[in-house]
Design a protein around this motif. Structure first.
Motif, short mmCIF file in Angstrom:
data_model
loop_
_atom_site.label_atom_id
_atom_site.label_comp_id
_atom_site.label_asym_id
_atom_site.label_seq_id
_atom_site.Cartn_x
_atom_site.Cartn_y
_atom_site.Cartn_z
N HIS A 128 0.82 -1.21 0.00
CA HIS A 128 0.00 0.00 0.00
C HIS A 128 0.86 1.26 0.00
CE1 HIS A 128 -3.42 -2.57 0.66
NE2 HIS A 128 -2.94 -2.99 1.81
N GLY A 129 2.15 1.10 -0.29
CA GLY A 129 3.06 2.24 -0.33
C GLY A 129 3.73 2.54 1.00
N GLY A 130 3.57 1.66 1.98
CA GLY A 130 4.14 1.89 3.30
C GLY A 130 5.54 1.34 3.48
N PRO A 131 6.11 1.49 4.68
CA PRO A 131 7.51 1.09 4.93
C PRO A 131 7.70 -0.36 5.38
CG PRO A 131 6.66 2.27 6.82
CD PRO A 131 5.55 2.27 5.80
N VAL A 132 6.62 -1.07 5.70
CA VAL A 132 6.76 -2.42 6.24
C VAL A 132 6.61 -3.46 5.14
CG1 VAL A 132 5.80 -4.12 7.85
CG2 VAL A 132 5.93 -1.71 8.52
N GLN A 133 7.65 -4.25 4.95
CA GLN A 133 7.65 -5.26 3.89
C GLN A 133 6.73 -6.43 4.22
OE1 GLN A 133 10.52 -5.47 1.37
NE2 GLN A 133 9.65 -7.24 0.35
N ARG A 134 6.81 -6.91 5.47
CA ARG A 134 5.98 -8.07 5.85
C ARG A 134 5.84 -8.13 7.37
NH1 ARG A 134 10.96 -9.91 4.50
NH2 ARG A 134 12.08 -11.13 6.10
N ILE A 135 4.80 -8.86 7.79
CA ILE A 135 4.57 -9.13 9.21
C ILE A 135 4.29 -10.62 9.34
CG2 ILE A 135 3.20 -8.58 11.26
CD1 ILE A 135 2.27 -6.03 9.79
N GLU A 136 5.02 -11.27 10.23
CA GLU A 136 4.84 -12.71 10.44
C GLU A 136 4.42 -12.94 11.88
OE1 GLU A 136 8.87 -13.63 9.46
OE2 GLU A 136 8.34 -14.33 7.44
N THR A 137 3.48 -13.85 12.09
CA THR A 137 3.00 -14.14 13.45
C THR A 137 2.97 -15.65 13.69
OG1 THR A 137 0.68 -14.20 12.76
CG2 THR A 137 1.56 -12.07 13.48
N GLY A 138 2.99 -16.01 14.96
CA GLY A 138 2.90 -17.41 15.33
C GLY A 138 2.66 -17.56 16.82
N PRO A 139 2.18 -18.70 17.26
CA PRO A 139 1.97 -18.92 18.70
C PRO A 139 3.29 -18.92 19.45
CG PRO A 139 1.70 -20.97 17.46
CD PRO A 139 1.84 -19.89 16.44
#
Length: 295
Positions: free
Chosen positions: A16-27
């Motif tokens: 969306h044109g923002g600075p964050v490439q990716r977000i990963e989550t896990g338990p």
């Protein structure tokens, strides 16, 4: 604190044109309590990165029972790192105290309605780091406690502006020692945050320990990673306990505030970044080697 992350972070991803490439989550269970761990990575080139062997190369990490909150915390920490690295490299770093303390001490980002929400977190982090240095240098007293968390002991260090810094520590089932530290307005709140950090530390060292057993572990060059490994050993933990049981040599110097202001920049579109920096009691946390307890 009222968070506007769901609104302000709508366009934070790179797609969306923002600075964050990716977000990963896990338990990520913390001493039997279910939690979620999130890691946020910035678009390549926004921050400098050194070689790491223990820690993830993610730019921000967040932990919470609620997945969405964990992700928002991770993004906030990544934005904080973006601001810190950008300003520290700029020609006006002295305006934010980087000439005195070139680290990220006292930096915080928060997607709130009011700037004071980010400032509160920045103040607590500055207190935590100042108190930890003063304690290790023998300038502040640490009172030992047994916590309600299974197998976890703690030190409580009174902060210079009120509140308390807690250093939590425990022996792992594979034989090493792990630590976590945090500052809050109450012992209970600081202890909970410190134990979360301890759990993350334990996960990192367990992975390294398994890699070492397989002959795949590389020796880290980063001093903070080397400290983690040293204090995980019997020798390192003995040094930690020796300091915990020794008398205080004198009072910590009165803290001098070297920065207390918002850090404006392109990250301000998503969150307020604040720096509340104190002149460190000594510079040992920077020049000290692996046997200096500042993880």
């Amino acid at each position: 604190m009222l968070s506007l992350a769901s609104l302000k972070f709508r366009s934070v991803l790179a797609e969306h044109g923002g600075p964050v490439q990716r977000i990963e989550t896990g338990p990520f269970p913390v001493r039997g309590r279910p939690m979620v761990l999130a890691n946020a990575s910035l678009v390549p080139g926004l921050v400098r990165k050194g070689p790491l062997h223990l820690y993830s190369d993610a730019d921000g990490t967040g932990m919470d029972p609620v997945p969405g909150v964990a992700r928002h915390k991770a993004v906030s920490e990544a934005l904080e790192r973006w601001a810190c690295d950008t300003v520290a490299r700029s020609g006006n770093g002295a305006e934010f105290g980087f000439d005195v303390d070139p680290s990220s001490n006292g930096m915080a980002a928060f997607p709130g309605l009011l700037a004071r929400q980010a400032r509160r977190s920045a103040v607590l982090e500055a207190i935590e780091r100042f108190s930890l240095i003063a304690w290790w240098e023998g300038l502040a007293e640490g009172r030992r406690f047994e916590t309600d968390w299974p197998g976890v002991s703690a030190l409580a260090i009174n902060g210079p502006f009120g509140g308390v810094t807690v250093v939590a520590y425990a022996r792992t089932d594979w034989g090493g020692y792990v630590y976590g530290h945090a500052a809050e307005e109450s012992f209970g709140a600081a202890c909970e945050r410190a134990v979360m950090e301890l759990a993350r530390h334990e996960s990192i060292l367990r992975r390294w320990w398994l890699q070492r057993l397989a002959g795949e572990a590389a020796a880290p060059s980063n001093v903070f990673e080397r400290r983690c490994l040293f204090f995980a050993t019997e020798q390192g933990h003995a040094l930690f306990l020796a300091r915990a049981t020794s008398a205080t040599a004198g009072g910590a110097p009165a803290p001098e505030v070297i920065c207390d202001r918002e850090v404006p920049g392109p990250w301000s579109r998503y969150a307020t970044v604040w720096r509340f920096a104190l002149r460190p009691p000594t510079d040992g946390y920077l020049r000290g080697g692996e046997s200096y307890f500042f993880l």
